[in-house]
Enzyme design. Structure first.
Site, PDB file in Angstrom:
ATOM      1  N   GLU A  12       2.461   6.681   0.695  1.00 14.89           N
ATOM      2  CA  GLU A  12       3.614   7.590   0.630  1.00 14.89           C
ATOM      3  C   GLU A  12       3.412   8.657  -0.448  1.00 14.89           C
ATOM      4  OE1 GLU A  12       5.330   7.672   3.062  1.00 14.89           O
ATOM      5  OE2 GLU A  12       6.073   5.729   3.739  1.00 14.89           O
ATOM      6  N   LYS A  55       0.593  10.089  -1.068  1.00 15.56           N
ATOM      7  CA  LYS A  55      -0.242  11.117  -0.433  1.00 15.56           C
ATOM      8  C   LYS A  55       0.533  11.866   0.635  1.00 15.56           C
ATOM      9  CE  LYS A  55      -4.196  10.665  -2.585  1.00 15.56           C
ATOM     10  NZ  LYS A  55      -4.894  11.747  -3.257  1.00 15.56           N
ATOM     11  N   TYR A  80       0.484   4.235  -2.468  1.00 12.25           N
ATOM     12  CA  TYR A  80      -0.602   5.199  -2.240  1.00 12.25           C
ATOM     13  C   TYR A  80      -0.313   6.049  -1.003  1.00 12.25           C
ATOM     14  CZ  TYR A  80      -5.478   6.816  -1.638  1.00 12.25           C
ATOM     15  OH  TYR A  80      -6.626   7.576  -1.505  1.00 12.25           O
ATOM     16  N   ARG A 109       0.824  -1.221   0.000  1.00 17.68           N
ATOM     17  CA  ARG A 109       0.000   0.000   0.000  1.00 17.68           C
ATOM     18  C   ARG A 109       0.851   1.261   0.000  1.00 17.68           C
ATOM     19  NH1 ARG A 109      -5.343  -1.976   2.460  1.00 17.68           N
ATOM     20  NH2 ARG A 109      -6.093   0.136   2.579  1.00 17.68           N
ATOM     21  N   GLY A 169     -10.222 -11.628   5.982  1.00 19.35           N
ATOM     22  CA  GLY A 169      -9.796 -11.887   7.361  1.00 19.35           C
ATOM     23  C   GLY A 169     -10.995 -12.339   8.177  1.00 19.35           C
ATOM     24  N   ASP A 170     -10.969 -12.048   9.490  1.00 18.92           N
ATOM     25  CA  ASP A 170     -12.109 -12.475  10.325  1.00 18.92           C
ATOM     26  C   ASP A 170     -13.191 -11.395  10.371  1.00 18.92           C
ATOM     27  OD1 ASP A 170     -11.070 -10.529  11.965  1.00 18.92           O
ATOM     28  OD2 ASP A 170     -10.535 -11.878  13.606  1.00 18.92           O
ATOM     29  N   ASP A 228      -3.518  -4.403   5.743  1.00 21.59           N
ATOM     30  CA  ASP A 228      -4.893  -3.874   5.820  1.00 21.59           C
ATOM     31  C   ASP A 228      -5.059  -3.238   7.216  1.00 21.59           C
ATOM     32  OD1 ASP A 228      -7.655  -4.708   4.148  1.00 21.59           O
ATOM     33  OD2 ASP A 228      -7.994  -4.178   6.241  1.00 21.59           O
ATOM     34  N   PHE A 257     -19.606  -5.473  -1.752  1.00 23.17           N
ATOM     35  CA  PHE A 257     -20.682  -6.114  -0.983  1.00 23.17           C
ATOM     36  C   PHE A 257     -22.055  -5.866  -1.628  1.00 23.17           C
ATOM     37  CE2 PHE A 257     -18.565  -6.369   3.535  1.00 23.17           C
ATOM     38  CZ  PHE A 257     -17.657  -7.288   3.045  1.00 23.17           C
ATOM     39  N   VAL A 259     -14.974  -2.003  -0.545  1.00 22.02           N
ATOM     40  CA  VAL A 259     -15.919  -2.877   0.147  1.00 22.02           C
ATOM     41  C   VAL A 259     -17.379  -2.510  -0.132  1.00 22.02           C
ATOM     42  CG1 VAL A 259     -15.932  -1.616   2.369  1.00 22.02           C
ATOM     43  CG2 VAL A 259     -16.280  -4.081   2.329  1.00 22.02           C
TER      44      VAL A 259
HETATM   45  P1  NAD Z   1     -11.510   7.679  -8.486  1.00 23.46           P
HETATM   46  O1  NAD Z   1     -10.522   6.653  -8.923  1.00 23.46           O
HETATM   47  O2  NAD Z   1     -12.949   7.432  -8.767  1.00 23.46           O
HETATM   48  O3  NAD Z   1     -11.137   9.091  -9.081  1.00 23.46           O
HETATM   49  C1  NAD Z   1      -9.816   9.508  -9.296  1.00 23.46           C
HETATM   50  C2  NAD Z   1      -9.760  10.175 -10.666  1.00 23.46           C
HETATM   51  O4  NAD Z   1      -8.410  10.635 -10.912  1.00 23.46           O
HETATM   52  C3  NAD Z   1     -10.114   9.223 -11.819  1.00 23.46           C
HETATM   53  O5  NAD Z   1     -11.112   9.794 -12.620  1.00 23.46           O
HETATM   54  C4  NAD Z   1      -8.792   9.052 -12.578  1.00 23.46           C
HETATM   55  O6  NAD Z   1      -8.975   8.804 -13.947  1.00 23.46           O
HETATM   56  C5  NAD Z   1      -8.115  10.390 -12.283  1.00 23.46           C
HETATM   57  N1  NAD Z   1      -6.658  10.348 -12.454  1.00 23.46           N
HETATM   58  C6  NAD Z   1      -5.778   9.455 -11.962  1.00 23.46           C
HETATM   59  N2  NAD Z   1      -4.531   9.752 -12.358  1.00 23.46           N
HETATM   60  C7  NAD Z   1      -4.621  10.875 -13.129  1.00 23.46           C
HETATM   61  C8  NAD Z   1      -3.674  11.662 -13.823  1.00 23.46           C
HETATM   62  N3  NAD Z   1      -2.372  11.370 -13.834  1.00 23.46           N
HETATM   63  N4  NAD Z   1      -4.126  12.753 -14.504  1.00 23.46           N
HETATM   64  C9  NAD Z   1      -5.439  13.083 -14.520  1.00 23.46           C
HETATM   65  N5  NAD Z   1      -6.383  12.355 -13.864  1.00 23.46           N
HETATM   66  C10 NAD Z   1      -5.972  11.262 -13.186  1.00 23.46           C
HETATM   67  O7  NAD Z   1     -11.274   7.894  -6.912  1.00 23.46           O
HETATM   68  P2  NAD Z   1     -12.124   8.742  -5.860  1.00 23.46           P
HETATM   69  O8  NAD Z   1     -12.625   7.799  -4.848  1.00 23.46           O
HETATM   70  O9  NAD Z   1     -13.048   9.646  -6.554  1.00 23.46           O
HETATM   71  O10 NAD Z   1     -10.965   9.585  -5.183  1.00 23.46           O
HETATM   72  C11 NAD Z   1     -10.747  10.956  -5.486  1.00 23.46           C
HETATM   73  C12 NAD Z   1      -9.663  11.517  -4.572  1.00 23.46           C
HETATM   74  O11 NAD Z   1     -10.062  11.395  -3.203  1.00 23.46           O
HETATM   75  C13 NAD Z   1      -8.331  10.780  -4.697  1.00 23.46           C
HETATM   76  O12 NAD Z   1      -7.276  11.715  -4.640  1.00 23.46           O
HETATM   77  C14 NAD Z   1      -8.310   9.879  -3.488  1.00 23.46           C
HETATM   78  O13 NAD Z   1      -7.000   9.604  -3.077  1.00 23.46           O
HETATM   79  C15 NAD Z   1      -9.068  10.700  -2.463  1.00 23.46           C
HETATM   80  N6  NAD Z   1      -9.684   9.847  -1.431  1.00 23.46           N
HETATM   81  C16 NAD Z   1     -10.801   9.110  -1.710  1.00 23.46           C
HETATM   82  C17 NAD Z   1     -11.343   8.305  -0.724  1.00 23.46           C
HETATM   83  C18 NAD Z   1     -12.592   7.496  -0.949  1.00 23.46           C
HETATM   84  O14 NAD Z   1     -13.053   6.806  -0.014  1.00 23.46           O
HETATM   85  N7  NAD Z   1     -13.220   7.525  -2.096  1.00 23.46           N
HETATM   86  C19 NAD Z   1     -10.731   8.218   0.547  1.00 23.46           C
HETATM   87  C20 NAD Z   1      -9.579   8.964   0.763  1.00 23.46           C
HETATM   88  C21 NAD Z   1      -9.075   9.786  -0.225  1.00 23.46           C
HETATM   89  N1  UDP Z   2     -12.913  -5.754   2.388  1.00 22.24           N
HETATM   90  C1  UDP Z   2     -13.558  -6.980   2.519  1.00 22.24           C
HETATM   91  N2  UDP Z   2     -14.094  -7.551   1.404  1.00 22.24           N
HETATM   92  C2  UDP Z   2     -14.035  -6.970   0.168  1.00 22.24           C
HETATM   93  C3  UDP Z   2     -13.389  -5.723   0.042  1.00 22.24           C
HETATM   94  C4  UDP Z   2     -12.837  -5.154   1.171  1.00 22.24           C
HETATM   95  O1  UDP Z   2     -13.643  -7.531   3.621  1.00 22.24           O
HETATM   96  O2  UDP Z   2     -14.550  -7.560  -0.805  1.00 22.24           O
HETATM   97  C5  UDP Z   2     -12.349  -5.111   3.588  1.00 22.24           C
HETATM   98  C6  UDP Z   2     -10.890  -4.694   3.448  1.00 22.24           C
HETATM   99  O3  UDP Z   2     -10.043  -5.762   3.797  1.00 22.24           O
HETATM  100  C7  UDP Z   2     -10.820  -3.548   4.428  1.00 22.24           C
HETATM  101  C8  UDP Z   2     -12.213  -2.919   4.374  1.00 22.24           C
HETATM  102  O4  UDP Z   2     -13.060  -3.915   3.828  1.00 22.24           O
HETATM  103  O5  UDP Z   2     -10.571  -4.025   5.729  1.00 22.24           O
HETATM  104  C9  UDP Z   2     -12.290  -1.653   3.525  1.00 22.24           C
HETATM  105  O6  UDP Z   2     -11.700  -1.944   2.278  1.00 22.24           O
HETATM  106  P1  UDP Z   2     -11.692  -0.921   1.063  1.00 22.24           P
HETATM  107  O7  UDP Z   2     -10.929  -1.579  -0.044  1.00 22.24           O
HETATM  108  O8  UDP Z   2     -13.060  -0.460   0.764  1.00 22.24           O
HETATM  109  O9  UDP Z   2     -10.919   0.363   1.584  1.00 22.24           O
HETATM  110  P2  UDP Z   2      -9.682   0.622   2.563  1.00 22.24           P
HETATM  111  O10 UDP Z   2     -10.285   1.178   3.780  1.00 22.24           O
HETATM  112  O11 UDP Z   2      -8.967  -0.665   2.850  1.00 22.24           O
HETATM  113  O12 UDP Z   2      -8.837   1.566   1.809  1.00 22.24           O
END
Ligand code: NAD
Ligand code: UDP
Length: 316
Positions: free
Chosen positions: A147, A149, A145, A142, A205-206, A271, A191, A187
């Site tokens: 590092e 960020k 991602y 992981r 996992g569990d 994880d 799901f 997830v």
């Molecule tokens: P997503 O994958 O749906 O959207 C990311 C978008 O970035 C995509 O449309 C992708 O095509 C675009 N992209 C990737 N690399 C690119 C590049 N080099 N140039 C131009 N576009 C590029 O993901 P998301 O869930 O919408 O996440 C959006 C942001 O929020 C991300 O920065 C992510 O790290 C952050 N974030 C999301 C979550 C979450 O739960 N969804 C949690 C924490 C952080």
């Molecule tokens: N997870 C799971 N089954 C799945 C997908 C994810 O049990 O089919 C678990 C995963 O191991 C993690 C949590 O659900 O503990 C959230 O996973 P997700 O990939 O949504 O995001 P994360 O929080 O890990 O970035």
């Protein structure tokens, strides 16, 4: 205002564009479709205040005209996506973020970074507060991602300190809602897809690891408030309602009236065991807290996925 949004064709980016347009702003949307889809912006095809450019932000680029805010959302975000594209993930967090910061500097615009709770890694402090520095494995799967960020946060602070760019950093916790990709491995879509098809839910996992899920409109409201604020240090945005993944699987089955069983699968490496945001800072500084209940948010998301699952069942 005129805003530049990278990652605009992604899940959160497309919802942010909707909100910005609803507030009366103009949006220059950038995306290279690495993990996003044009379909997420299709409903805005005739919107004159949205201008889309296919652009990889790791390449040099320019934007014509004045810009008030640069919002940097581009990055693969689901574990499946960043494990498939580790180098692209590191590139977009480093070179991509730098290009977006340069744009903000040139245009004298504000800058918003969407960072992540992954900066806390497998956290030893619970719930997570912004002052916690995290527990990240820098060489694990992981790390591409996490590092990336952490670097993005560091360079954002460096542009603020060195060039006086007015920056904001959002640390986003697990967010869900319509326009997530059914097959992105996260997830919530995993799901819901399994429950709607009547297939077993794959608990890794569990299932005792915890997460806290925030509905996308709440998250976008937090982002919008943050980008208008003067807070320079990271702010957690997420829903503090925490639950185990096993409990979450059971809730999804109930909500969808599914008789799916639960199967155990191996827990992915590194994880995080537990995750829950402390949102006191967002409450105090932004007057923000989530409003959509998990039940309501999941219902809206299930409605969105239902059509897709039924559509794909009809094709196969
Ligand atoms: P997503 O994958 O749906 O959207 C990311 C978008 O970035 C995509 O449309 C992708 O095509 C675009 N992209 C990737 N690399 C690119 C590049 N080099 N140039 C131009 N576009 C590029 O993901 P998301 O869930 O919408 O996440 C959006 C942001 O929020 C991300 O920065 C992510 O790290 C952050 N974030 C999301 C979550 C979450 O739960 N969804 C949690 C924490 C952080
Ligand atoms: N997870 C799971 N089954 C799945 C997908 C994810 O049990 O089919 C678990 C995963 O191991 C993690 C949590 O659900 O503990 C959230 O996973 P997700 O990939 O949504 O995001 P994360 O929080 O890990 O970035």
């Amino acid at each position: 205002m005129r805003l530049v949004v990278s990652g605009a064709a992604g899940f959160i980016g497309s919802h942010l564009c909707d909100r910005l347009l609803a507030e009366g702003h103009t949006v220059v949307a950038l995306d290279n479709f690495l993990t996003g889809r044009s379909e997420n912006l299709a409903h805005l095809a005739r919107e004159p205040r949205l201008e889309f450019t296919k652009q990889d932000i790791t390449e040099r680029f320019s934007v014509r005209g004045p810009v008030d805010i640069v919002a940097n959302l581009a990055s693969p975000a689901s574990p499946r996506d960043y494990l498939e594209y580790p180098i692209e993930t590191l590139d977009v967090g480093s070179a991509g973020t730098r290009h977006m910061l340069e744009l903000a500097k040139r245009k004298r615009a504000r800058f918003l970074l969407t960072s992540t709770s992954e900066c806390y890694g497998d956290p030893l402090v619970h719930p997570q507060v912004e002052t916690y520095w995290g527990n990240v494995n820098p060489v694990g799967p992981r790390s591409c991602y996490d590092e990336s960020k952490r670097f993005a946060e560091a360079i954002t602070m460096a542009y603020h300190r060195t060039h006086g760019v007015r920056t904001n950093i959002a640390r986003i916790f697990n967010t869900y809602g319509p326009r997530m990709q059914l097959n992105d491995g996260r997830v919530v879509p995993a799901f819901l897809d399994q429950a709607l098809r009547g297939e077993p839910l794959t608990v890794f996992g569990d299932g005792s690891q915890t997460r806290s899920f925030c509905y996308v409109s709440d998250l976008v409201d937090g982002l919008y408030r943050l980008m208008l604020s003067d807070e320079r240090y990271p702010v957690n945005l997420g829903n503090p309602r925490e639950m185990t993944i096993l409990e979450f699987a059971e809730r999804i089955c109930k909500l969808t009236n599914s008789s799916s069983s639960i199967v155990r699968m191996p827990l992915p490496e590194d994880d995080p065991r537990q995750r829950k945001p402390d949102i006191s800072k967002a409450k105090n500084i932004l007057g923000w807290e989530p409003k959509v209940s998990l039940e309501e948010g999941l219902k809206r998301t299930a409605d969105y996925f239902q059509g897709r699952v039924l559509g794909s069942l009809a094709i196969t």
